[in-house]
Design a protein around this motif. Sequence first.
Motif, short mmCIF file in Angstrom:
data_model
loop_
_atom_site.label_atom_id
_atom_site.label_comp_id
_atom_site.label_asym_id
_atom_site.label_seq_id
_atom_site.Cartn_x
_atom_site.Cartn_y
_atom_site.Cartn_z
N ASP A 196 0.84 -1.19 0.00
CA ASP A 196 0.00 0.00 0.00
C ASP A 196 0.88 1.25 0.00
OD1 ASP A 196 1.01 0.02 2.53
OD2 ASP A 196 -0.91 0.16 3.56
N ASP A 216 1.72 3.75 1.91
CA ASP A 216 1.69 4.25 3.28
C ASP A 216 2.55 5.50 3.42
OD1 ASP A 216 4.32 3.39 3.35
OD2 ASP A 216 3.83 1.51 4.36
N ALA A 258 -1.99 7.21 -8.40
CA ALA A 258 -2.91 6.40 -7.59
C ALA A 258 -4.38 6.62 -7.99
CB ALA A 258 -2.72 6.72 -6.11
N ALA A 292 1.36 -1.64 -5.12
CA ALA A 292 0.36 -0.80 -4.46
C ALA A 292 -0.55 -0.14 -5.50
CB ALA A 292 1.03 0.25 -3.59
N ILE A 300 -2.97 -2.75 -6.80
CA ILE A 300 -4.06 -3.02 -5.87
C ILE A 300 -5.11 -1.92 -5.96
CG2 ILE A 300 -4.66 -3.18 -3.42
CD1 ILE A 300 -1.93 -4.60 -3.04
N THR A 301 -4.68 -0.67 -6.08
CA THR A 301 -5.61 0.44 -6.27
C THR A 301 -6.42 0.25 -7.54
OG1 THR A 301 -4.12 1.97 -5.12
CG2 THR A 301 -5.81 2.93 -6.52
N HIS A 334 -9.08 -2.43 -7.09
CA HIS A 334 -10.21 -1.93 -6.32
C HIS A 334 -11.18 -1.15 -7.21
CE1 HIS A 334 -9.59 -3.24 -2.24
NE2 HIS A 334 -8.35 -2.80 -2.22
#
Length: 259
Positions: free
Chosen positions: A86, A88, A107, A134, A137-138, A141
């Motif tokens: 992620d 972070d 992102a 990361a 993964i975005t 989603h």
Amino acid sequence: MAYRLKDYLYNDKLTKEQNILMDRLYKLRMSGMAEAFEKQLLEPNTGLEPFEVRFAAIVNQEWDQRESKKFKRLMKKATLKYPAADLDSSIYDPERQLNTHVIELLAKCDWIDEPNNLLMTGGAGAGKTHIACALCITAMHQNRTVKYIRANTLLKESDHAGQEGTYFEYSNEMAAYDLMVIDDFGLMDLDIEKCRDLFEIIESRDCRKATIIISQIPVSGWYQLFGDSTYADACLSRMTSKSYRLEFPGRDRRITNSN
């Protein structure tokens, strides 16, 4: 694969009519709604809430359950190196010298729909793959299909598909992902056959799908990786002509974290 209906077990605490309705929800493949509805039926204080609130809870549970299943399917196909990656607060560490504004814009995933490529370069252990995962993964989603693969593995699979007579199917599969990550670009041998395979894969995605290419070698040195200048020109043109850049000038985080 055929969808397997989830069995509904008769609940003695519900009326016959309620059990029939529950069974129908399961047969309509709405198990999330059924579970939420059953919970409300068994909760004596449910009637204190307005109908819209209760109905929203039922619909939202079905929605969340389907989205969760969809994400798990996308994640399984993505084969990410870091499936828990992620963005972070570590990206804002001054020592990493990252362009966080660019990362924040990436992102949003608009560049995937353009489509555009992303070239990520920097030394070993600087966090290139982690941030790429990361971003993947975005994207998942947002219901985009993703594939992560090392360059050497991609070329081996492509060669194997050619020997098995399934190259056309393999090429189509690689071309179909909304976002593809080719990691460790440069850490592979590129003879004339592999140059051809790489070109075909890059060409199949050019101006159609977005690709992230990760390399320890600066983009200016990529030309030297190719054993044939014709394929070098053709591949690099498609890789770099419509591409964003993200540099990782920081030191090896593996060494930093081990101390």
